[in-house]
Write a protein that holds these residues in place. Sequence first.
Motif, PDB file in Angstrom:
ATOM      1  N   TYR A  67       5.450  -8.230   7.349  1.00 23.80           N
ATOM      2  CA  TYR A  67       4.440  -8.963   8.464  1.00 23.80           C
ATOM      3  C   TYR A  67       3.998  -9.987   7.934  1.00 23.80           C
ATOM      4  CZ  TYR A  67       1.337 -10.119  12.227  1.00 23.80           C
ATOM      5  OH  TYR A  67       0.520 -10.539  13.312  1.00 23.80           O
ATOM      6  N   GLU A 123       6.319   1.202   5.368  1.00 20.44           N
ATOM      7  CA  GLU A 123       6.006  -0.055   5.429  1.00 20.44           C
ATOM      8  C   GLU A 123       6.989  -1.264   5.927  1.00 20.44           C
ATOM      9  OE1 GLU A 123       5.013  -0.998   1.094  1.00 20.44           O
ATOM     10  OE2 GLU A 123       3.081  -0.036   1.509  1.00 20.44           O
ATOM     11  N   ARG A 148       2.710  -4.079   6.340  1.00 20.77           N
ATOM     12  CA  ARG A 148       1.889  -3.262   7.182  1.00 20.77           C
ATOM     13  C   ARG A 148       2.506  -1.814   7.147  1.00 20.77           C
ATOM     14  NH1 ARG A 148      -0.440  -6.509  12.376  1.00 20.77           N
ATOM     15  NH2 ARG A 148      -1.596  -7.903  11.402  1.00 20.77           N
ATOM     16  N   GLU A 149       1.519  -0.940   7.341  1.00 24.39           N
ATOM     17  CA  GLU A 149       2.019   0.459   7.469  1.00 24.39           C
ATOM     18  C   GLU A 149       2.258   0.669   9.077  1.00 24.39           C
ATOM     19  OE1 GLU A 149      -0.320   2.915   5.336  1.00 24.39           O
ATOM     20  OE2 GLU A 149       0.676   2.448   3.400  1.00 24.39           O
ATOM     21  N   ARG A 150       3.452   1.539   9.325  1.00 22.13           N
ATOM     22  CA  ARG A 150       3.561   1.846  10.849  1.00 22.13           C
ATOM     23  C   ARG A 150       3.960   3.575  10.966  1.00 22.13           C
ATOM     24  NH1 ARG A 150       8.484   0.021  14.405  1.00 22.13           N
ATOM     25  NH2 ARG A 150       9.453   1.286  13.006  1.00 22.13           N
TER      26      ARG A 150
END
Length: 124
Positions: free
Chosen positions: A34, A31, A39-41
């Motif tokens: 943002y 995480e 957000r997750e990546r």
Amino acid sequence: MGEIWIDITELNDDYQVSNLGRVKSKERIVEYPYQTTFRERVISERILKPKIRIQKDGRIDCVEYMIRDKSFLASRLVYSYFNNDFDIPKNMCIAHKNKDPLINTVENLIKVSWSESRKIDYKK
């Protein structure tokens, strides 16, 4: 025998070390902030690039990996995880049987005292 990978537990199992001396990051989801939310990546799996440390006289000293701003010696990682020996005293070191610090395979590593290591280095 092929390449065998073991999780590096001191790094939350996000990285692995192989019996051939290589280190890779595992695929994982992280995480990141943002604006006002998170957000997750997905971080994909990749083999890390080693750093070769050179002595002042030009000889190769060791192979190390920088992970999360910390340096890890390839020889210590391989020896510790594949021999299940995490308690290496300060008066001991991991030496290379064939005197080549670039070859960090399990079979090429032994735990010796510092004085024994010097004897191995200068033996003809």
